[in-house]
Design an enzyme around this catalytic site. Structure first.
Site, PDB file in Angstrom:
ATOM      1  N   ASN A 209       0.844  -1.192   0.000  1.00 54.65           N
ATOM      2  CA  ASN A 209       0.000   0.000   0.000  1.00 54.65           C
ATOM      3  C   ASN A 209       0.884   1.249   0.000  1.00 54.65           C
ATOM      4  O   ASN A 209       2.114   1.157  -0.100  1.00 54.65           O
ATOM      5  CB  ASN A 209      -0.962  -0.017   1.198  1.00 54.65           C
ATOM      6  CG  ASN A 209      -0.236   0.001   2.540  1.00 54.65           C
ATOM      7  OD1 ASN A 209       0.944   0.326   2.633  1.00 54.65           O
ATOM      8  ND2 ASN A 209      -0.952  -0.354   3.600  1.00 54.65           N
TER       9      ASN A 209
ATOM     10  N   ASP B 168      -9.284 -10.129   0.123  1.00 54.82           N
ATOM     11  CA  ASP B 168      -8.527  -9.180   0.939  1.00 54.82           C
ATOM     12  C   ASP B 168      -8.610  -7.777   0.351  1.00 54.82           C
ATOM     13  O   ASP B 168      -8.715  -6.787   1.081  1.00 54.82           O
ATOM     14  CB  ASP B 168      -7.069  -9.625   1.043  1.00 54.82           C
ATOM     15  CG  ASP B 168      -6.255  -8.729   1.956  1.00 54.82           C
ATOM     16  OD1 ASP B 168      -6.389  -8.864   3.190  1.00 54.82           O
ATOM     17  OD2 ASP B 168      -5.504  -7.880   1.442  1.00 54.82           O
TER      18      ASP B 168
END
Length: 384
Positions: A25, A251
């Protein structure tokens, strides 16, 4: 290679890969789905070696039936080398349990830390050529599937397996055996199928957090994603989508729901049992629905379900759309992290309907169970 080494080779697998920015991320934390996909891939390699070396069947294709548990002990970062080690530790009649450990090699500090541990159940299917599925090419020369009727995928009998002798393998064996016997006692169907729910119908509704000014209702953050399964998503030559692909999409969807709720950097910290109750096929359109159902002071639990839209040709030559449930009620837990990596307080969740209040209570029960397990593990570690 000695006979012992050869025997271990056909029960184990080890994969390694450098974590790059595409895996993480914006804060540099590797996505939980990326780790889960590597875990599932290594487990399937170990199970495939085991089935095809020891089974009497000529060709066995393996797929993930259930994720018993995944724990996220340490985060992985961009620049780490993820070393995923899988070992077949238990076998029932038609399923094998594979224990997986993810080691994070910190190249800058020259140390290895345990990032994740997991236990997965894998089933083997006897692979035979069938006229029910024909491979074809479209006008661009791209391979496609023209499916007619139902696909026959008989289960392969799992080879016999002795209990591991190493310390970690033996602990995983005991955990797998306990989980297997618990599910077997609760249901008469195959132990890899979805267990019944333990909902107490007499439980009082959850106390709403709606008095908090910043509380969100579940529908403010819920997410539905859709994606068509392509050849790159499949087990080579079998037309079966890899379980790790499905888990990564789960996810992703739950991560989006968590970000919507928190508005901060979030990371996966745990995944409860995931049952892949129906195989996903090439050409299926997966719909992944994720919705927040519970928050504690510092964590949020997301419920994820997966359905697959499948298109088949009828005997009359008409295209028919079918929808099957691939995964029911998987639970992903996330925490919110600040700029320094410390855990932030969680925005409260305000369930509105009776159904939302009921599943809020169920989420609180799972949270308290996980908390008790962590406390028990910590006490055992202190005694050592």
């Amino acid at each position: 290679m000695t006979s012992t080494d050869e025997s271990n080779f056909f029960k184990t697998a080890e994969l390694s890969r450098l974590m790059v920015p595409a895996d993480a991320n914006v804060a540099g934390n590797v996505h939980g789905g990326t780790i889960m996909q590597m875990i599932e891939e290594s487990a399937c390699v170990a199970a495939s070696r085991f089935y095809n070396h020891y089974s009497d069947e000529e060709v066995v294709k393996v797929v993930t039936a259930r994720v018993e548990s995944i724990t996220f002990q340490k985060p992985l970062h961009v620049g780490d080398v993820a070393k995923v080690q899988a070992q077949v530790v238990f076998a029932s009649n038609h399923t094998v349990a594979v224990a997986v450990k993810v080691m994070a090699e910190r190249l800058t500090s020259k140390e290895d830390v345990v990032g994740n541990r997991a236990l997965l159940w894998i089933v083997g299917h006897v692979h035979k050529e069938s006229s029910s599925t024909d491979m074809a090419k479209d006008h661009n020369g791209i391979a496609t599937v023209q499916r007619k009727g139902k696909m026959d995928l008989p289960l392969a009998k799992a080879p016999k397996l002795e209990a591991p002798t190493d310390k970690e393998g033996l602990m995983a064996y005991k955990l797998a055996k306990m989980a297997y016997e618990k599910r077997k006692a609760r249901q008469e169907s195959d132990p890899a199928s979805l267990p019944d729910s333990d909902v107490d119908e007499n439980t009082n509704p959850a106390q709403s957090n709606s008095e908090e000014d910043d509380a969100f209702s579940p529908d403010q953050s819920e997410v539905t994603l859709a994606q068509c399964m392509l050849p790159a998503d499949c087990v080579t030559g079998a037309g079966l989508v890899r379980g790790g692909v499905v888990m990564k999409l789960m996810d992703n969807a739950s991560g989006v729901a968590a970000v919507r709720h928190c508005g901060t950097n979030i990371v996966t910290v745990s995944v409860d049992a995931v049952d892949l109750v129906k195989p996903v096929m090439l050409g299926d359109v997966l719909k992944i629905h994720a919705v927040p159902i519970f928050t504690s002071a510092k964590s949020i639990e997301i419920q994820v379900s997966v359905t697959a839209e499948r298109f088949c040709m009828t005997p009359e030559g008409k295209l028919e759309r079918r929808e099957t449930v691939s995964t029911k009620q998987a639970y992903f837990t996330f925490v919110s992290l600040g700029p320094t990596g410390r855990t932030l307080p969680m925005r409260p969740l305000a369930p509105q309907t009776d159904a939302e209040k009921k599943i809020f209570i169920e989420g609180k029960q799972r949270y308290e169970q996980r908390k008790a397990l962590r406390a028990g593990a910590a006490m055992k570690q202190q005694k050592k």
